[in-house]
Write an enzyme that holds these catalytic residues in place. Structure first.
Site, PDB file in Angstrom:
ATOM      1  N   TYR A  19       0.855  -1.176   0.000  1.00  0.00           N
ATOM      2  CA  TYR A  19       0.000   0.000   0.000  1.00  0.00           C
ATOM      3  C   TYR A  19       0.895   1.231   0.000  1.00  0.00           C
ATOM      4  O   TYR A  19       1.935   1.240  -0.647  1.00  0.00           O
ATOM      5  CB  TYR A  19      -0.988  -0.067   1.176  1.00  0.00           C
ATOM      6  N   LYS A  74     -19.640 -20.376 -10.328  1.00  0.00           N
ATOM      7  CA  LYS A  74     -18.915 -20.176 -11.592  1.00  0.00           C
ATOM      8  C   LYS A  74     -17.512 -19.661 -11.324  1.00  0.00           C
ATOM      9  O   LYS A  74     -16.537 -20.102 -11.957  1.00  0.00           O
ATOM     10  CB  LYS A  74     -19.682 -19.173 -12.454  1.00  0.00           C
TER      11      LYS A  74
END
Length: 371
Positions: A19, A74
């Protein structure tokens, strides 16, 4: 499902890289050259799984919230069988324009778009227009995944029964998303004598109730062979039946097919022709169910197709890439070819890599690879 890091994050140095301030270096590099997104973010390996919940499995229009478990499933399959990261996105709209505009605005976050469980005929327009506007793969799996696996199984069934595509008579019941895509890929593969039926019979231009999509389908199929009439008329003497419609085909109709017939009855959970009935009249029988031999399962196709497209940073998924995927699947059966083995198992570890390699090679041939 969960999102996990691929590197450790255990101290201040790790945090400063993952970060701030380290991440700013990457941001500035991408701002100067957006193409670096492919190298320094997860975008090129990530697919959006987009649904509006209007055609979920055999459940129909159950809405976006209820569709989420299917989209999550999925995503798991994408990861397990293709190493592709999938993000389920269920939209609270059924408006064609709103779906298109939403996906276009989401597209910078993804390497590809998998459209899922969107009802016909809206799904055709949505896919076509997204392909025009985006430079990443757009793929409606209910259409093309089903079509790829069907073609793969049919290639082997034709070989087993000593037929060739050009002289084979095919009947498809169901003129929705899957039926249209199967018809198109079979024509691409060389089938000449092909009809599609809906609830009112053969989809042909002598009917006056056709939607624009069905009119276009008729011109590609029944109009070329001059066939019309009822489902029973179409069945008489046919070599192949492919069911993606639901309902039940009477046994006396099935009995009129040619010798050594091929029946792919793929409605779930109840096939159009029960395998016990089909075996009395056909040599090769396949269904969409896992508890019978020869399961026509989309999971054989879509993970490898996206894996191959992503490996070469393809800008689209072409007809050639779909046919290549089907051929790769068919070839995996090899010497094991038999009446109960015309398609490999989803758990065959060769499936994903074979499909991906064939798709990547086809993308290069078709000029859509960018790597």
């Amino acid at each position: 499902m969960e999102t996990v890091a691929t590197v450790g994050l255990t101290n201040k140095a790790d945090l400063s890289l993952a970060y701030t301030p380290g991440v700013a270096e990457v941001c500035e590099a991408i701002a100067a050259d957006p193409g670096l997104t492919r190298h320094y973010t997860w975008v090129p390996n990530t697919v959006a799984i987009v649904s509006d919940g209007t055609a979920v499995l055999g459940l129909g229009d159950i809405g976006p919230a209820a569709a989420m478990p299917v989209m999550e499933g999925k995503a798991v399959l994408f990861k397990q069988f293709g190493g592709v990261d999938g993000v389920p996105i269920c939209l609270a709209t059924t408006d064609v324009e709103e779906i298109i505009e939403t996906v276009v605005r989401l597209a910078p976050s993804f390497g590809g778009i998998n459209l899922e469980d969107i009802s016909a005929p809206r799904c055709f327009e949505i896919e076509d227009r997204l392909k025009e506007r985006l430079d990443i793969p757009v793929f409606h799996d209910d259409q093309h995944g089903t079509a790829v696996v069907t073609l793969a199984a049919l290639v082997n069934a034709l070989r087993l029964t000593g037929r060739n595509a050009e002289s084979t008579r095919v009947v498809i019941s169901g003129a929705g998303a899957a039926g249209v895509a199967i018809a198109k890929i079979l024509l691409e593969a060389g089938v000449k004598d092909l009809v599609v039926t809906d609830r009112k019979g053969v989809v042909s231009s002598d009917r006056h109730d056709l939607t624009p999509s069905k009119k276009a389908l008729a011109e590609l199929t029944a109009d070329r062979s001059g066939r019309s009439g009822t489902l029973a008329d179409a069945f008489a003497g046919a070599d192949v039946y492919i069911g993606v419609s639901g309902g039940t085909v009477p046994e006396e109709v099935v009995a009129t097919m040619a010798d050594d017939a091929i029946i792919f009855a793929m409605a779930n959970p109840n096939p159009e022709v029960h395998p016990d009935v089909a075996h009395r009249h056909a040599r090769v029988v396949a269904t969409g169910r896992s508890d019978f031999p020869n399961q026509i399962n989309n999971v054989l196709a879509f993970p490898g197709i996206f894996r191959g497209a992503f490996d070469v940073h393809a800008s689209a998924i072409t007809e050639g890439m779909k046919v290549a995927a089907a051929q790769a699947l068919a070839e995996l059966v090899g010497d094991e070819l038999s009446e109960d083995m015309v398609i490999p198992s989803p758990f065959d570890p060769r499936v994903g890599p074979a499909v991906a390699a064939a798709v990547a090679a086809a993308a290069r041939r078709d000029g859509v690879a960018r790597l």
